[in-house]
Design an enzyme around this catalytic site. Sequence first.
Site, mmCIF file in Angstrom:
data_model
loop_
_atom_site.group_PDB
_atom_site.id
_atom_site.type_symbol
_atom_site.label_atom_id
_atom_site.label_comp_id
_atom_site.label_asym_id
_atom_site.label_seq_id
_atom_site.Cartn_x
_atom_site.Cartn_y
_atom_site.Cartn_z
ATOM 1 N N ASP A 1 0.809 -1.221 0.000
ATOM 2 C CA ASP A 1 0.000 0.000 0.000
ATOM 3 C C ASP A 1 0.839 1.267 0.000
ATOM 4 O OD1 ASP A 1 -2.265 -1.623 0.120
ATOM 5 O OD2 ASP A 1 -2.255 -1.635 2.306
ATOM 6 N N GLU A 2 1.994 1.218 -0.610
ATOM 7 C CA GLU A 2 2.908 2.366 -0.606
ATOM 8 C C GLU A 2 2.520 3.416 -1.638
ATOM 9 O OE1 GLU A 2 3.867 -0.752 -1.213
ATOM 10 O OE2 GLU A 2 5.383 -1.414 0.218
ATOM 11 N N LYS B 1 1.951 2.113 -5.098
ATOM 12 C CA LYS B 1 2.471 1.524 -6.346
ATOM 13 C C LYS B 1 1.526 1.794 -7.517
ATOM 14 C CE LYS B 1 2.433 -2.412 -4.312
ATOM 15 N NZ LYS B 1 2.119 -1.981 -2.940
ATOM 16 N N LYS C 1 -0.439 4.399 -7.976
ATOM 17 C CA LYS C 1 -0.259 5.783 -8.442
ATOM 18 C C LYS C 1 1.018 5.909 -9.274
ATOM 19 C CE LYS C 1 0.962 10.421 -7.458
ATOM 20 N NZ LYS C 1 0.808 11.713 -6.851
ATOM 21 N N GLY D 1 -4.572 -4.040 -3.790
ATOM 22 C CA GLY D 1 -5.548 -2.985 -4.065
ATOM 23 C C GLY D 1 -4.753 -1.759 -4.448
ATOM 24 N N HIS D 2 -4.745 -1.421 -5.727
ATOM 25 C CA HIS D 2 -3.923 -0.307 -6.223
ATOM 26 C C HIS D 2 -4.831 0.839 -6.645
ATOM 27 C CE1 HIS D 2 -0.289 -3.142 -7.204
ATOM 28 N NE2 HIS D 2 -0.696 -3.216 -5.968
ATOM 29 N N GLN E 1 2.029 -5.910 -3.276
ATOM 30 C CA GLN E 1 2.552 -6.048 -1.908
ATOM 31 C C GLN E 1 3.864 -5.269 -1.735
ATOM 32 O OE1 GLN E 1 1.538 -9.418 -3.494
ATOM 33 N NE2 GLN E 1 -0.428 -8.572 -2.935
ATOM 34 N N THR F 1 -9.933 -4.533 1.941
ATOM 35 C CA THR F 1 -10.682 -5.072 3.082
ATOM 36 C C THR F 1 -11.300 -3.982 3.958
ATOM 37 O OG1 THR F 1 -8.632 -5.086 4.355
ATOM 38 C CG2 THR F 1 -9.211 -7.124 3.230
ATOM 39 N N ARG G 1 -5.327 0.589 8.768
ATOM 40 C CA ARG G 1 -3.924 0.179 8.662
ATOM 41 C C ARG G 1 -3.167 0.603 9.912
ATOM 42 N NH1 ARG G 1 -3.716 2.661 2.693
ATOM 43 N NH2 ARG G 1 -4.640 0.938 1.542
ATOM 44 N N SER H 1 5.676 12.404 -3.911
ATOM 45 C CA SER H 1 4.240 12.485 -4.184
ATOM 46 C C SER H 1 3.573 13.292 -3.076
ATOM 47 C CB SER H 1 3.662 11.071 -4.265
ATOM 48 O OG SER H 1 2.267 11.128 -4.412
HETATM 49 P P1 GDP Z 1 -0.702 0.448 -3.533
HETATM 50 O O1 GDP Z 1 -1.321 -0.825 -3.064
HETATM 51 O O2 GDP Z 1 0.769 0.475 -3.305
HETATM 52 O O3 GDP Z 1 -1.054 0.780 -4.950
HETATM 53 O O4 GDP Z 1 -1.326 1.596 -2.617
HETATM 54 P P2 GDP Z 1 -2.875 1.775 -2.206
HETATM 55 O O5 GDP Z 1 -3.615 2.289 -3.358
HETATM 56 O O6 GDP Z 1 -3.388 0.555 -1.536
HETATM 57 O O7 GDP Z 1 -2.743 2.843 -1.063
HETATM 58 C C1 GDP Z 1 -2.187 4.100 -1.280
HETATM 59 C C2 GDP Z 1 -3.222 5.161 -0.938
HETATM 60 O O8 GDP Z 1 -2.597 6.413 -0.862
HETATM 61 C C3 GDP Z 1 -4.316 5.311 -1.987
HETATM 62 O O9 GDP Z 1 -5.504 5.670 -1.369
HETATM 63 C C4 GDP Z 1 -3.788 6.448 -2.862
HETATM 64 O O10 GDP Z 1 -4.813 7.149 -3.541
HETATM 65 C C5 GDP Z 1 -3.150 7.315 -1.822
HETATM 66 N N1 GDP Z 1 -2.021 8.124 -2.256
HETATM 67 C C6 GDP Z 1 -1.009 7.800 -3.111
HETATM 68 N N2 GDP Z 1 -0.088 8.789 -3.140
HETATM 69 C C7 GDP Z 1 -0.517 9.726 -2.281
HETATM 70 C C8 GDP Z 1 0.023 10.979 -1.839
HETATM 71 O O11 GDP Z 1 1.104 11.393 -2.225
HETATM 72 N N3 GDP Z 1 -0.710 11.657 -0.927
HETATM 73 C C9 GDP Z 1 -1.897 11.225 -0.439
HETATM 74 N N4 GDP Z 1 -2.536 11.975 0.450
HETATM 75 N N5 GDP Z 1 -2.431 10.057 -0.825
HETATM 76 C C10 GDP Z 1 -1.742 9.326 -1.735
HETATM 77 P P1 IMO Z 2 -0.877 -4.076 -2.309
HETATM 78 O O1 IMO Z 2 -0.431 -4.592 -3.646
HETATM 79 C C1 IMO Z 2 -0.894 -4.587 1.994
HETATM 80 C C2 IMO Z 2 -0.980 -8.672 3.512
HETATM 81 C C3 IMO Z 2 -2.227 -9.132 4.234
HETATM 82 C C4 IMO Z 2 -1.626 -10.118 5.213
HETATM 83 C C5 IMO Z 2 -0.517 -10.771 4.396
HETATM 84 C C6 IMO Z 2 -0.903 -12.098 3.735
HETATM 85 O O2 IMO Z 2 -2.147 -3.326 -2.320
HETATM 86 O O3 IMO Z 2 0.249 -3.353 -1.644
HETATM 87 P P2 IMO Z 2 -2.450 -12.743 1.673
HETATM 88 O O4 IMO Z 2 -3.922 -12.524 1.452
HETATM 89 O O5 IMO Z 2 -1.585 -12.155 0.623
HETATM 90 O O6 IMO Z 2 -2.111 -14.176 1.953
HETATM 91 O O7 IMO Z 2 -2.139 -11.959 3.054
HETATM 92 O O8 IMO Z 2 -0.178 -9.842 3.381
HETATM 93 N N1 IMO Z 2 -1.202 -8.148 2.154
HETATM 94 C C7 IMO Z 2 -1.130 -6.848 1.843
HETATM 95 N N2 IMO Z 2 -0.944 -5.776 2.638
HETATM 96 N N3 IMO Z 2 -1.010 -4.438 0.671
HETATM 97 C C8 IMO Z 2 -1.183 -5.510 -0.127
HETATM 98 O O9 IMO Z 2 -1.170 -5.421 -1.486
HETATM 99 C C9 IMO Z 2 -1.293 -6.793 0.454
HETATM 100 N N4 IMO Z 2 -1.475 -8.035 -0.028
HETATM 101 C C10 IMO Z 2 -1.402 -8.855 1.018
HETATM 102 O O10 IMO Z 2 -2.873 -8.067 4.884
HETATM 103 O O11 IMO Z 2 -1.015 -9.433 6.273
HETATM 104 MG MG MG Z 3 -2.866 -1.484 -1.815
#
Ligand code: GDP
Ligand code: IMO
Ligand code: MG
Length: 427
Positions: free
Chosen positions: A14-15, A17, A19, A41-42, A223, A300, A304, A412
């Site tokens: 959830d870093e 990626k 975006k 979830g991207h 991940q 989910t 976090r 960002s």
């Molecule tokens: P991913 O799984 O690595 O693609 O990341 P996620 O989408 O799960 O979570 C990142 C969250 O941070 C999302 O809700 C994005 O819309 C949000 N986001 C990404 N970059 C920024 C930023 O620079 N600032 C803020 N406020 N939100 C951001």
């Molecule tokens: P993105 O790509 C954050 C975590 C789950 C759990 C562990 C194992 O959005 O960054 P799994 O269902 O893969 O067997 O769960 O990994 N996890 C993530 N946490 N971002 C994700 O994907 C994740 N995908 C799995 O919460 O701790």
């Molecule tokens: Mg994510």
Amino acid sequence: MNNTLVVVGAQWGDEGKGKITDFYARKADVVVRHQGGNNAGHTIVFDNRKFALQSIPSGIFNPHIKNVMANGMVINPVSLIEELERLHAAGITDYKLYISDRAACVMPYHRMLDGAYEQLKGGRSIGTTKKGIGPAYTDKYSRVGIRMGDLLDPEYFAERLHDALLQKNLELTSLGMEPCDFDTIYNEYLALGERLRPMICDTSVMLNEEYERGSKILFEGAQGVMLCIDHGTYPFVTSSSPTAASVPLNTGLAPRYVDRTIGVCKAYTTRVGEGPFPTELHDDTATYIRERGHEYGTVTGRPRRVGWFDAVVLSHARRVSGIDYIALMLFDVLTGLDKVRICTGYKLDGEHIERVPSTIDRLSRCQAEYIELPGWTEDITSARSFDELPENAKAYVRKIEELTGVEVAVVSVGPDREQTIVRRDIF
Ligand code: GDP
Ligand code: IMO
Ligand code: MG
């Protein structure tokens, strides 16, 4: 040549990626998701619209881009079709999507087993997304997996499913669950295969051809390195490797084709699910960051866990994955904090260490050691160049570079595609 770039999550997922992949996708010809499945979830935000992709590559919004779901993925065809239908409903109908015939197929029993194993573990559960990811990868490696291409051959699929159910139904019934009915699954998955048939192909051949003709290829990891099956906080990890090292295997491209890697990390740290997290916060700062960053799971909805930036984790990610540049995300979230902290090492049983220990027992006992920097109050969400950032914010970025030894190429400052500061052009 710099025709390929790998996007790697450098923390616990959830870093941002999604975006970053979407941001670079405007320069790419091909975008490849290479591991994981719909546990990811991207989030992508542009033109005041927000999309959350689970297994579909983040290049899907550009009709010129070839989007590939590669052999290293585990694909749930039911949820993939639902995802495609959601895109269609949002008006995204013009796209190119290629699905590897060798990708593992997530079957209904994988989800059932994921839930059951978690329940069995009770207080020691991993906190998985319950999408069947672990059981699907387990079947792949124990050679009873079904692959996406199998769904296209009725006779072969019947054999494979028969063999798989021999094992899986024993497992299900021993766990007190109903066995799966062969005919029900067979008919449903054959029909799903037919719907996806136009997209299923040998993506390794296609990717190699693209590379040879000079196409720019972006690899989108899911991940993060700390969730890697090999280098993460085992057993609190996912069942695949999000590292750049896994890209060749997961895609069928030679290692020499992987040019550069960008490690995506938040300006702080988050984690969903269980497992050790040395810089975790439980105070008002955690609440402040969680609310400003909307730190609730994309898939989910789980809140976090939140903590300070951990340079030990970043150095670990750099070592095991190779990270040439950093994309520092959600930087705007830290605005308004009086002081900001960065973890520079751990204290473990009285000893100072700067490495991530291999056991969760030892990692859980690590106490983070911090340096403290002054915060900033200025709104930075409209900054579009590094120079526009407040001095204290710039100092924070430079400190991260100094501690990790990696250049921050992108900062960002908001979720939107445009809210991005580019310090170095790398793709
Ligand atoms: P991913 O799984 O690595 O693609 O990341 P996620 O989408 O799960 O979570 C990142 C969250 O941070 C999302 O809700 C994005 O819309 C949000 N986001 C990404 N970059 C920024 C930023 O620079 N600032 C803020 N406020 N939100 C951001
Ligand atoms: P993105 O790509 C954050 C975590 C789950 C759990 C562990 C194992 O959005 O960054 P799994 O269902 O893969 O067997 O769960 O990994 N996890 C993530 N946490 N971002 C994700 O994907 C994740 N995908 C799995 O919460 O701790
Ligand atoms: Mg994510």
